[in-house]
Each structure stands twice: as C-alpha cells, then as structure tokens.
Motif scaffolding. Structure first.
Motif, PDB file in Angstrom:
ATOM      1  N   TYR A 104      54.062 130.632   9.482  1.00 27.69           N
ATOM      2  CA  TYR A 104      54.154 131.941   8.839  1.00 27.69           C
ATOM      3  C   TYR A 104      53.392 132.983   9.638  1.00 27.69           C
ATOM      4  CZ  TYR A 104      55.746 129.340   4.759  1.00 27.69           C
ATOM      5  OH  TYR A 104      56.439 128.524   3.907  1.00 27.69           O
ATOM      6  N   ASP A 105      53.980 134.158   9.721  1.00 28.24           N
ATOM      7  CA  ASP A 105      53.339 135.321  10.334  1.00 28.24           C
ATOM      8  C   ASP A 105      52.480 135.972   9.261  1.00 28.24           C
ATOM      9  OD1 ASP A 105      52.628 137.741  11.443  1.00 28.24           O
ATOM     10  OD2 ASP A 105      54.670 138.345  11.955  1.00 28.24           O
ATOM     11  N   ASN A 108      53.170 140.151   8.893  1.00 24.11           N
ATOM     12  CA  ASN A 108      54.400 140.605   8.237  1.00 24.11           C
ATOM     13  C   ASN A 108      54.782 139.752   7.023  1.00 24.11           C
ATOM     14  OD1 ASN A 108      54.831 142.668  10.170  1.00 24.11           O
ATOM     15  ND2 ASN A 108      55.588 141.126  11.597  1.00 24.11           N
ATOM     16  N   ASN A 109      53.971 138.750   6.722  1.00 23.65           N
ATOM     17  CA  ASN A 109      54.232 137.844   5.585  1.00 23.65           C
ATOM     18  C   ASN A 109      55.656 137.285   5.592  1.00 23.65           C
ATOM     19  OD1 ASN A 109      51.655 138.072   4.463  1.00 23.65           O
ATOM     20  ND2 ASN A 109      52.213 139.975   3.441  1.00 23.65           N
ATOM     21  N   ARG A 110      56.044 136.712   6.707  1.00 27.03           N
ATOM     22  CA  ARG A 110      57.371 136.099   6.776  1.00 27.03           C
ATOM     23  C   ARG A 110      57.308 134.759   7.493  1.00 27.03           C
ATOM     24  NH1 ARG A 110      60.808 138.610  11.671  1.00 27.03           N
ATOM     25  NH2 ARG A 110      59.094 138.777  13.110  1.00 27.03           N
ATOM     26  N   MET A 111      58.281 133.917   7.171  1.00 23.30           N
ATOM     27  CA  MET A 111      58.367 132.605   7.800  1.00 23.30           C
ATOM     28  C   MET A 111      58.995 132.767   9.176  1.00 23.30           C
ATOM     29  SD  MET A 111      60.346 129.145   6.590  1.00 23.30           S
ATOM     30  CE  MET A 111      59.532 129.088   5.024  1.00 23.30           C
ATOM     31  N   TYR A 134      48.710 133.129  12.903  1.00 24.82           N
ATOM     32  CA  TYR A 134      49.810 132.504  12.175  1.00 24.82           C
ATOM     33  C   TYR A 134      49.264 131.329  11.366  1.00 24.82           C
ATOM     34  CZ  TYR A 134      52.935 135.195  15.148  1.00 24.82           C
ATOM     35  OH  TYR A 134      53.600 136.213  15.776  1.00 24.82           O
TER      36      TYR A 134
END
Length: 152
Positions: A104-105, A108-111, A134
């Motif tokens: 996860y980043d 940016n709160n994304r996988m 990450y």
C-alpha cells in the motif's frame, strides 16, 4: 480342527469380499491411488488434495454410511513428512504454503500491488512508483503481518 480352520478361512474371505463390494458400491471411488502414475504427475500437495475432492453432485446423493466408507478409503489419509533437521522441515513445508502479499502507498492510500504467492519468496517490481513509505502486508490464513518499507 481342520474343518474349523477351513470354515473360519472361508468366512473371512467372504467377509472381506463383502467389504470390498460395499466400498465400491458407495457411488464414488477416487480416480487414483498413492504411487500410481497420475498421483506422481501432481507437483504439489495442494494439487493432490484438490484432485481428491469429491464432486458436489456425488456428495448430495451419498448416504452417511457410504460417505464414511469413501473417507476411510481416502488415499491421502496417511500423509506424513519426516525430516532429520527442523530447518529442512520448515523449508520444505513453507514451499507449499499459499499466502497473500499486498503493498500500500501511504501517501495516496491506495493498493499498489496484490497477489497470491506460493512458496517462501516473492519479488515486486517498484519501477514507476514514487519514492516514499509503503506498507507491506502479508496474510497467511488468519494471521496478518505488516511492515513499513522505504522506496527510494
């Protein structure tokens, strides 16, 4: 005494044949046995267990007694691994484990990555990712481990 022995031998043989007929009339037989060519063609424990699953349509129509006979005839019921050294045992067993790897980043709160992995190692290409922190999350069964990593 010979007549009694002959009678017992005959009774035992007839009983054994009846047991074989009872098992084969259960409505399901496993497609192969341990050690035959088809069994040896499977490369992993997971493949072997999947190949031994009883089809859903057979399970719906099988009696409890017949299911018990099928389970007693399960070819993989005596699977056992033995190793001289615990390190070898852990390594050999770990090579068949399936686990999930996710990255996860945190900015940016994304996988960024997710995949099922079999074995003890996995590699992830981070080309094109922006430098930063990450979170790596590994899930095995009900257990989850996570750790932060920095990518330059």
């Amino acid at each position: 005494m010979k007549k009694l022995f002959l009678f017992l031998l005959t009774f035992t043989c007839l009983y054994a044949m009846g047991q074989v007929n009872e098992q084969t009339s259960a409505g399901f037989e496993f497609p192969f046995q341990l050690g035959d060519a088809q069994w040896k063609s499977y490369s992993s424990t997971k493949d072997r267990i999947e190949a031994l699953q009883i089809p859903e349509d057979k399970l719906k129509n099988i009696t409890t007694t017949d299911l018990l006979n099928v389970c007693l005839d399960f070819p993989y019921s005596m699977d056992m691994l033995a190793f001289d050294l615990p390190e070898v045992d852990v390594q050999e067993t770990a090579e068949d484990l399936e686990w999930t790897l996710e990255v996860y980043d945190t900015v940016n709160n994304r996988m960024m990555y997710s995949d099922k992995v079999i074995g003890t190692e996995a590699s992830v290409s981070t080309s094109g990712w922006t430098p930063g922190i990450y979170v790596v999350r590994v899930t095995l069964g009900d257990n989850t481990l996570s750790n932060k990593i920095f990518i330059k």
